[in-house]
Design a protein around this motif. Structure first.
Motif, short mmCIF file in Angstrom:
data_model
loop_
_atom_site.label_atom_id
_atom_site.label_comp_id
_atom_site.label_asym_id
_atom_site.label_seq_id
_atom_site.Cartn_x
_atom_site.Cartn_y
_atom_site.Cartn_z
N UNK A 163 -3.89 8.53 2.62
CA UNK A 163 -4.73 9.67 2.98
C UNK A 163 -5.20 10.47 1.76
N UNK A 164 -4.31 10.81 0.88
CA UNK A 164 -4.67 11.66 -0.25
C UNK A 164 -4.80 10.90 -1.56
N UNK A 219 0.84 -1.20 0.00
CA UNK A 219 0.00 0.00 0.00
C UNK A 219 0.87 1.25 0.00
N UNK A 220 1.93 1.25 0.79
CA UNK A 220 2.85 2.40 0.83
C UNK A 220 3.48 2.66 -0.53
N UNK A 278 -11.48 -5.49 12.31
CA UNK A 278 -11.02 -5.50 10.93
C UNK A 278 -11.29 -4.13 10.34
N UNK A 279 -10.30 -3.57 9.66
CA UNK A 279 -10.42 -2.22 9.12
C UNK A 279 -10.03 -2.21 7.65
N UNK A 280 -10.50 -1.22 6.93
CA UNK A 280 -10.06 -0.99 5.57
C UNK A 280 -9.23 0.28 5.56
N UNK A 282 -2.09 7.57 6.34
CA UNK A 282 -3.07 6.54 6.03
C UNK A 282 -4.36 6.79 6.81
N UNK A 283 -5.47 6.40 6.21
CA UNK A 283 -6.78 6.51 6.84
C UNK A 283 -7.37 5.11 6.95
#
Length: 290
Positions: free
Chosen positions: A274-275, A136-137, A268-270, A155-156
């Protein structure tokens, strides 16, 4: 600065070796060296320094890498957003997801998404969070569905569902003959994920806090879908999402060893940058996963 030079620079910074970067990029070493020299001239500072047989970033190089990645993300996001205009719910969603969520949350969400948007394509990578977050990074994924951790700048995360991780055993395990304790469990062997996995570390600490030895792991596996079968066939204890027990009840007779001290609550998160630009299809998938 030339965007192509910046992309070459990113690859050299990752590999810390011009020769290896040349092989990956299918360019000559002199071409990459020239690209770095152009960037250093523009920046007014050296970007690399010698380190043994390879090279490493200077302080200026580390700053340049951060901006090079940001520029690449912006260009890629711009291309995707412009391309998505008028297409609505279509295009490609690149999703990283942990095994438990892939098995129990993703199928229903994808079924509904494809019913609404049959032209959407989904590229999924199923792995643990420590593998998915670097992707993701690097801009290789749009979304990551994983377990909630320490908030990270840039990150969000949005909570999706609460999950309970519990000790599980075959339904006829001798532990169920009485009222088991954490100390009783320390007498048995386990099948667990490798150390470093959040659930494994949490369970280890549960035993250590009670001055008990860490669980003795006889089988170590990062492939969660094989755990129910292993538990049922071997008599080993394990530490799995309660969802495994709900779904596999007909296939493998498993039971939860009910004990508050060994019940781990997690979310569990998604997560996304951030931008980052998220396509309408990615936004819809996030909503369906919730």
């Amino acid at each position: 600065m030339d965007l192509r030079d910046l992309r070459y620079f990113e690859t050299i910074a990752e590999l810390e070796h011009v020769g290896q970067a040349a092989e990956r990029l299918h360019r000559t070493q002199p071409a990459l060296t020239s690209a770095i020299r152009r960037l250093e001239k523009e920046a007014g500072a050296p970007l690399f320094e010698r380190a043994g047989r390879g090279i490493r970033l200077t302080p200026a190089g580390r700053v340049m890498l951060r901006w090079a990645q940001r520029l690449r993300f912006d260009v890629e996001d711009a291309q995707r957003e412009v391309g998505d205009i008028g297409r609505g719910l279509s295009g490609v969603v690149r999703l990283g997801i942990v095994p438990t969520a892939a098995q129990y949350q993703l199928p229903q969400a994808v079924r509904r998404l494809l019913r609404e948007a049959p032209d959407v394509r989904l590229k999924t990578t199923v792995s643990l969070v420590d593998v998915l977050m670097p992707m993701l990074r690097a801009g290789e994924l749009d979304l990551v569905v994983g377990t909630e951790g320490v908030p990270e700048s840039g990150f969000v995360s949005r909570r999706l569902v609460e999950d309970h991780v519990v000790v599980a055993a075959s339904a006829d395990h001798e532990l169920f003959n009485g009222k088991p304790s954490v100390k009783d469990m320390s007498a048995y062997r386990w099948v667990l994920q490798p150390r470093g996995a959040p659930t494994r570390d949490w369970l280890d600490h549960t035993f250590v806090r009670r001055s008990l030895p860490r669980p003795e792991v006889q089988v170590e596996s990062s492939t969660l879908h094989m755990l129910p079968a292993l538990i049922a066939e071997t008599g080993l204890l394990s530490f799995v999402s309660r969802k495994h027990l709900d779904v596999t009840a007909g296939s493998y007779p498993l039971r939860e060893v009910v004990l508050k001290e060994t019940t781990m609550k997690r979310w569990l998160v998604v997560t996304h940058r951030t931008n980052a630009y998220l396509s309408p299809a990615a936004l819809r998938l996030m909503a369906l996963l919730s």
